[in-house]
Structure formats: structure tokens, C-alpha cells
Design an enzyme around this catalytic site. Sequence first.
Site, PDB file in Angstrom:
ATOM      1  N   ASP A 132     -11.295   3.325   4.058  1.00 12.94           N
ATOM      2  CA  ASP A 132     -11.676   1.798   4.191  1.00 12.94           C
ATOM      3  C   ASP A 132     -13.151   1.675   4.045  1.00 12.94           C
ATOM      4  OD1 ASP A 132      -9.658  -0.236   3.819  1.00 12.94           O
ATOM      5  OD2 ASP A 132      -9.177  -0.082   5.899  1.00 12.94           O
ATOM      6  N   GLN A 165      -4.730  -1.270   9.873  1.00  9.38           N
ATOM      7  CA  GLN A 165      -4.495  -2.801   9.185  1.00  9.38           C
ATOM      8  C   GLN A 165      -5.161  -3.622  10.192  1.00  9.38           C
ATOM      9  OE1 GLN A 165      -3.237  -3.307   5.941  1.00  9.38           O
ATOM     10  NE2 GLN A 165      -4.005  -5.238   6.291  1.00  9.38           N
ATOM     11  N   LYS A 206       0.755  -1.050  -0.031  1.00 13.73           N
ATOM     12  CA  LYS A 206       0.128  -0.079   0.019  1.00 13.73           C
ATOM     13  C   LYS A 206       0.701   1.142  -0.109  1.00 13.73           C
ATOM     14  CE  LYS A 206      -3.950  -2.159   2.132  1.00 13.73           C
ATOM     15  NZ  LYS A 206      -4.325  -2.645   3.494  1.00 13.73           N
TER      16      LYS A 206
END
Length: 297
Positions: free
Chosen positions: A121, A98, A54
Amino acid sequence: MTAEVIDGKAAAARLRERVGALALDFARQAERKPGLAVVLIGEDAASQVYVGAKGKATVAANMNSFEHHLPADTPQDALLTLVEQLNADKAVDGILVQLPLPPQLDAQAVIAAISPDKDVDGFHVSNAGRLAVGQDGFVPCTPLGCMMLLEERHGSDLSGMEAVVIGRSNIVGKPMAQLLLQANATVTIAHSRTRNLAEVVRRADVVVAAVGLAEMVRGDWLKPGATIIDVGINRLPPEPGAGKGRLVGDVAFAEAREVAGAITPVPGGVGPMTIAVLLRNTLVAAYQNSGLAKPDI
Ligand code: NDP
């Protein structure tokens, strides 16, 4: 019939290129780059690989990547303090923590602490609610990536089509079903308690498999010509003498290819789209957080 293989890598590369160009436009207008903060807690090997990928993709798309790596025994209040700092930081447009988190940390509380405006997200309950009622908000990256792949083949209107989503998680199955409903498909959500799953799947013009069971969906479960989006990522046990087992999806690819009209491969299907959409969401957050008109992407 041999199904068309949907090239998620190529679609993701096109999206990343557009995002990268628009990020330069943004930087010209706002006099700063869009910024994505990624928080990793602990030493989980898969998570480290994802976070590394990422970070690289973010920089390649002309954005700033801020990586925060905290020890596995980080207490909840320390993580919440970091999230608060990132919420207040004007250089940060998107925040991603994460998952999964170590057991002492409460993922729901951490997600709830992220500002919905930086929740790239799309996991915050406010963004989940917006999706459910059809308002503009951040949509989780994997299902939005699946929709983009479907759109390339079927356009944005799935009127008259039957869609079956297998899996009802908050990060894939449920938002996927919402997006399909918004696109006017007739949607069924199947899960571990569904009876006669093969029969349910056989009705579908579009199948989205998001379960996490290697090659569970067989070729003879599919309606001829159906479009199959395989979200699952499963590692098979290694062959004798080989280091690592092969990666496969939730769909038995070789069998499905003989019946379906189109299918995403694993790897190289949905996976690359997930990161590309994360960059897209960060770009949109940057425009919104700066009060600039956001581009249509
Ligand atoms: P979860 O484990 O959160 O959810 C799995 C879902 O599958 C649950 O709803 C579960 O039902 C359902 N399920 C389990 N067993 C069966 C069964 N036998 N028949 C029907 N349904 C079943 O997983 P995620 O949604 O997070 O992920 C799903 C898969 O997608 C995983 O392989 C994951 O690695 C992959 N993934 C890939 C991404 C990508 O970028 N390509 C991103 C995110 C995930 P129930 O609710 O009843 O328990």
C-alpha cells in the site's frame, strides 16, 4: 470543447493483464506464486466489498490471495501478532490491512508494524520517506494509478505544466504531489484552508481532486484544455423510489467535460487503477523478496 474521457477501466485491464503474465514468469523462476495477504477487521460493508474485489483480482492475476477476517472487537496486540506472522511468512509478498480500522485499533501503529518490504500500500513511513527523497520504494496505489493515467496522455515529463492537487491526505494528496513533482510539474497542494480555491485551480494544466465532496469542482474553475483526474468517490442521496444514490466524483463531470481537455469519469476512472496498481506492487514485492531482478512495470 468536449473533453476526452480517460478510460481507467481499459488502462487497468491492460495493467492487470501484464501483471498476470509476469506473475506466471515469476512462478516459473521462483517455483511459487506471488502472494498478497489482506486483513479485514469487522463488518464494514464497503470494506468487505473492496476486500472481496481485491481477492478476486489477485487470483485472476495468477497470484495467491490470503484473506484474514477478524472480528470487530479484535484487540491491538492480536492484530500486531498476525502482522508479525505475515511479515515472517515466505509465501506472503504483500500485506494490506484494510482501512478504516475499528476505534480501539491504532492504524499508525499497525502500518508501522508491516515490513516495509511487504508494504504494498506504500503507507509505511519508510516508503513515504523514500518517495519524498526520490528513492525506490512502494508508492500508494491510488496516486500511482493517477500518474499512470496522466502518463498515457502527457508522457512522463510534465515540465512547464502547473498541477494542482486538491487534498493533502497521506494516502492520496501528499504522495500524488510528490509524484507530480518528480515528473517536473510545478505543484500546488490545496486543502480545506486554501483561500480562493477556484482561482488556484484555474491555473492548473493538471487538476487532481481528492477531497470527498460530491461535485465540488465546477466547470468554470477549470482552465480550458486542462487534464482532470477525479479521485473522489461520493454517493449522492437516492432519487425518490430508487434504492441507492448515484456515484459521483469531486468534479462536476458534465460541466467539466465542456471545458477540460481530458477527464476521468467516476466510476470507471481512477478506481479500477487502484486495484491494478496493488497487484503491480505485489508482483514487484515478490521479485524483490525473492532476490530476482524485477521487471520494468
Ligand atoms: P481525506 O478525508 O483523508 O482527505 C480529504 C482532503 O480534502 C483533506 O486534505 C482536506 O483538507 C481536503 N478538503 C476537505 N474539504 C475541502 C474543501 N472544501 N476544499 C478543499 N479541500 C478540502 O480523504 P482521502 O484523501 O482518503 O480521499 C479523498 C477522496 O478520494 C474520497 O472521496 C475517497 O473516497 C476517494 N478515494 C478514492 C480512491 C480510489 O480508488 N478511487 C482511493 C482513495 C480515496 P484538510 O487536510 O485541510 O482537512
